[in-house]
Scaffold this active site. Structure first.
Site, PDB file in Angstrom:
ATOM      1  CB  THR A 185      -4.695   3.902 -21.758  1.00 31.20           C
ATOM      2  OG1 THR A 185      -4.581   3.974 -23.175  1.00 31.20           O
ATOM      3  CG2 THR A 185      -6.134   4.131 -21.334  1.00 31.20           C
TER       4      THR A 185
ATOM      5  CE  LYS B  82      -7.008   2.455 -25.665  1.00 27.90           C
ATOM      6  NZ  LYS B  82      -7.261   3.264 -24.462  1.00 27.90           N
TER       7      LYS B  82
ATOM      8  NE  ARG C 138      -5.846  -4.152 -20.238  1.00 26.97           N
ATOM      9  CZ  ARG C 138      -6.361  -3.753 -21.392  1.00 26.97           C
ATOM     10  NH1 ARG C 138      -7.336  -2.868 -21.417  1.00 26.97           N
ATOM     11  NH2 ARG C 138      -5.915  -4.238 -22.535  1.00 26.97           N
TER      12      ARG C 138
ATOM     13  CG  ASP D  85      -8.464  10.495 -23.755  1.00 24.78           C
ATOM     14  OD1 ASP D  85      -7.453   9.786 -23.932  1.00 24.78           O
ATOM     15  OD2 ASP D  85      -9.545  10.027 -23.351  1.00 24.78           O
TER      16      ASP D  85
ATOM     17  CE1 TYR E  31      -4.309   0.257  -0.305  1.00 24.17           C
ATOM     18  CE2 TYR E  31      -4.346  -1.462   1.366  1.00 24.17           C
ATOM     19  CZ  TYR E  31      -4.985  -0.731   0.386  1.00 24.17           C
ATOM     20  OH  TYR E  31      -6.289  -0.974   0.105  1.00 24.17           O
TER      21      TYR E  31
HETATM   22  N1  DSN Z   1     -11.688   0.737 -25.088  1.00 23.42           N
HETATM   23  C1  DSN Z   1     -10.754   1.653 -25.711  1.00 23.42           C
HETATM   24  C2  DSN Z   1     -10.691   1.484 -27.174  1.00 23.42           C
HETATM   25  O1  DSN Z   1     -10.767   0.370 -27.621  1.00 23.42           O
HETATM   26  O2  DSN Z   1     -10.564   2.457 -27.892  1.00 23.42           O
HETATM   27  C3  DSN Z   1     -11.019   3.039 -25.324  1.00 23.42           C
HETATM   28  O3  DSN Z   1     -11.055   3.119 -23.960  1.00 23.42           O
END
Ligand code: DSN
Length: 452
Positions: free
Chosen positions: A237, A240, A246, A210, A44
Site C-alpha cells: 500500500t 502506511k 491511500r 507484500d 478517465y
Molecule cells: N488494514 C491494514 C492494517 O491495518 O494492517 C492491512 O490491510
C-alpha cells in the site's frame, strides 16, 4: 455547506488532538492532500502511458517524452506525464525494473498478482492470518480463497519469528506456485534470503512480498528490500509507513513488454503479466488524482529527510516497546525490529484487547485490538493490541513522548483492571478526563504536516 464537511472538520480535530498509534496509519503532507483533491479526479485514463516501459529516471526526459500512450480515451497529455513520473519514482525508490501504480488498494494489488500468475486451484503458501498474515493471504472469507488453494505457515511461539522450518517443509511438500512473505502484525525482519532460496527450489514458484507495512522503512533504507534478494514481485500500500495517499502499488523485476500482447507465462515476463492483470484483468479506470498523490509521496520519500524519518520510526518503536515492557506489558517477540508491536494484554493484565482499545480511545490514544498467535480469545475480543510509531514520528515525537505514552497506557490498563474487578464505571471518569486533557495538550505541541 454539506454536513459532510462538518464531519471532516471534526475528524481533522480528532486527528490533531489525539495520537495515532495504529501502525498502518500516517499523516500525509499538504502536497499529497492537494494532489488527491485535484481535478485529476475528473479524468478517465484506462490503459497505460507507454507500452514498452521507461528506460530512464531522468524527470526532464520523462516530461519531454513523445512516446504514444496506450489509453482508451483522449486528453491524456497530462495524465501520461503524471503516471510516467509515478512509475519512474517508484522504480527508483525500490530498485525495481517496473512499477504498476494503478492498484486502488493493497488488496487489489495482491489480487492482481494472483490473477497474473495463478490458475484456479493453484497453491499459495502464505502466513496464517492469526499469526500476523493478512486477509488477502488466504483467509477463507476472501474471494481469492474461493479460487486458489491457500496453505499457511506460522510463527514460533517462543520467539515470535517465522517458522522457517515449517515454511520450507510445506514448500517442498505442496509445491506452491507462489510463496508469500509479508505481514500485518509481525515485529521481526523476515529472512528474505532464506525464503528466496526455498522458492528457487520449487519449479515455477513466484516469490512475492507484500511489504505494505514496511514499505516506508524499505524506502528509507532501514529494512531490507525483498527485490534485492531475488523476489520477483513486491506489493504494497502507499499510505502506511510510506506516507502517501491511500492506494496500492506493485513493483517487479523482469522484462517490461507491450501489455497489449499476451506474453509467455514466464517469471521473466511478470511485469507485463501484471500490467495486463491490473488493467483490464481486475480493474477499470485508474484513479489519476491518487496516482498523482502517489508520485508526490514517492518524491518525498526519495528526499534524504525520509531516511531520517524511517530510522526514527524504528528508534521510537524500540523505545516505546521497552517502556511498555518495563511497565508490565508483554510484547510478543520481546519488543520490535520494525515500526510495530503486538502486546498480549490478556497475559499481561487479564484484559481483552477490545476493552483496552476502547478505553485508550477515550483518552485520545488510538490503536487496535488484535489477535495474537494461537489466541484463545475470539477475534472480536482478542488477547492483543497492536500499535506502532509511523504517525507519531511524522509529528516529530521522540523518546520523551514515547515514555509519556507508555505511562498513559499503563494508567489506562490500571483503570480497566479496576473496572474488571468491579469498580463502578463512574469512578474513573474524572481520571480519564484528566488523561484526555494531558494527551490533547501534548498532541497540540506537534502539529499535523497538513497544519504546517
Ligand atoms: N488494514 C491494514 C492494517 O491495518 O494492517 C492491512 O490491510
Amino acid at each position: 455547506m454539506d454536513v459532510i464537511f462538518d464531519i471532516i472538520a471534526t475528524e481533522e480535530k480528532r486527528q490533531r488532538e489525539g495520537l495515532e498509534l495504529i501502525p498502518s496509519e500516517n499523516y500525509v503532507s499538504r502536497d499529497v492532500l492537494a494532489a488527491m483533491g485535484s481535478v485529476l479526479t475528473n479524468k478517465y485514463s484506462e490503459g497505460y502511458p507507454d507500452f514498452d516501459g521507461l528506460t530512464t529516471d531522468d524527470e526532464a526526459t520523462i516530461l519531454a517524452s513523445k512516446k504514444p500512450d496506450r489509453r482508451y480515451y483522449g486528453g491524456q497529455q497530462n495524465t501520461d506525464k503524471v503516471e510516467r513520473l509515478a512509475i519512474a519514482r517508484a522504480c527508483k525508490l525500490f530498485r525495481a525494473d517496473h512499477a504498476n501504480v494503478q492498484p486502488h488498494s493493497g488488496a487489489q494489488a495482491n489480487n492482481a498478482v494472483y490473477n497474473a500468475w495463478l490458475e484456479p486451484g493453484d497453491t499459495v503458501l502464505g502466513m496464517n492470518l492469526g499469526h500476523g498474515g493478512h486477509l488477502t493471504h488466504g483467509s477463507p472469507v476472501t474471494q481469492s480463497a474461493k479460487i486458489y488453494n491457500f496453505i499457511n505457515y506460522g510463527t514460533v511461539a517462543e520467539t515470535g519469528d517465522i517458522d522457517y522450518d515449517e515454511l520450507e517443509r510445506l514448500a517442498h511438500e505442496k509445491q506452491p506456485k507462489i510463496i508469500l512473505v509479508g505481514y500485518s502484525a509481525f515485529m521481526k525482519v523476515p529472512d528474505f534470503e532464506r525464503v528466496a532460496k526455498i522458492g528457487r527450489e520449487i519449479p515455477g514458484c513466484l516469490l512475492m512480498a507484500d511489504m505494505a507495512h514496511v514499505a516506508g522503512l524499505i524506502a528509507g533504507g532501514v529494512h531490507p528490500n525483498p527485490l534485492d534478494f531475488g523476489f520477483h514481485v513486491m506489493t504494497t500500500t502507499t499510505h502506511k509507513t510510506l506516507r502517501g495517499p491511500r492506494g496500492g502499488l506493485i513493483l517487479t523485476r523482469g522484462v517490461v513488454g507491450n501489455p497489449l500482447k499476451r506474453p509467455e507465462h514466464t517469471l521473466e515476463n511478470i511485469p507485463t503479466l501484471i500490467d495486463r492483470s491490473v488493467f483490464p484483468g481486475t480493474q477499470g479506470g485508474p484513479l489519476m488524482h491518487v496516482i498523482a498523490a502517489k508520485a508526490v509521496a514517492f518524491g518525498e520519500a526519495l528526499a534524504p529527510e525520509f531516511q531520517t524519518y524511517a530510522a526514527k520510526i524504528v528508534e521510537n518503536a524500540k523505545t516505546l516497546a521497552a517502556a511498555l515492557m518495563e511497565r508490565g506489558f508483554y510484547c510478543i517477540g520481546g519488543g520490535t525490529e520494525n515500526h510495530l508491536m503486538l502486546v498480549d494484554v490478556y497475559k499481561s493484565f487479564g484484559l481483552d484487547g477490545k476493552v483496552v482499545e476502547r478505553t485508550l480511545d477515550e483518552i485520545g490514544l488510538t490503536l487496535n485490538a488484535n489477535a495474537i498467535p494461537n489466541d484463545t480469545l475470539p477475534p472480536f475480543k482478542p488477547s492483543g493490541i497492536r500499535l506502532g510509531t509511523p504517525a507519531i514520528t511524522t509529528r516529530g515525537m521522540g523518546e520523551a513522548e514515547m515514555l509519556r505514552i507508555a505511562d498513559w497506557m499503563k494508567q489506562v490498563v490500571d483503570i480497566c483492571v479496576r473496572r474488571r474487578d468491579g469498580e463502578d464505571i463512574e469512578i474513573a471518569k474524572p481520571e480519564l478526563a484528566r488523561l484526555r486533557e494531558e494527551v490533547r495538550e501534548m498532541a497540540l505541541q506537534f502539529p499535523l504536516p497538513s497544519d504546517k
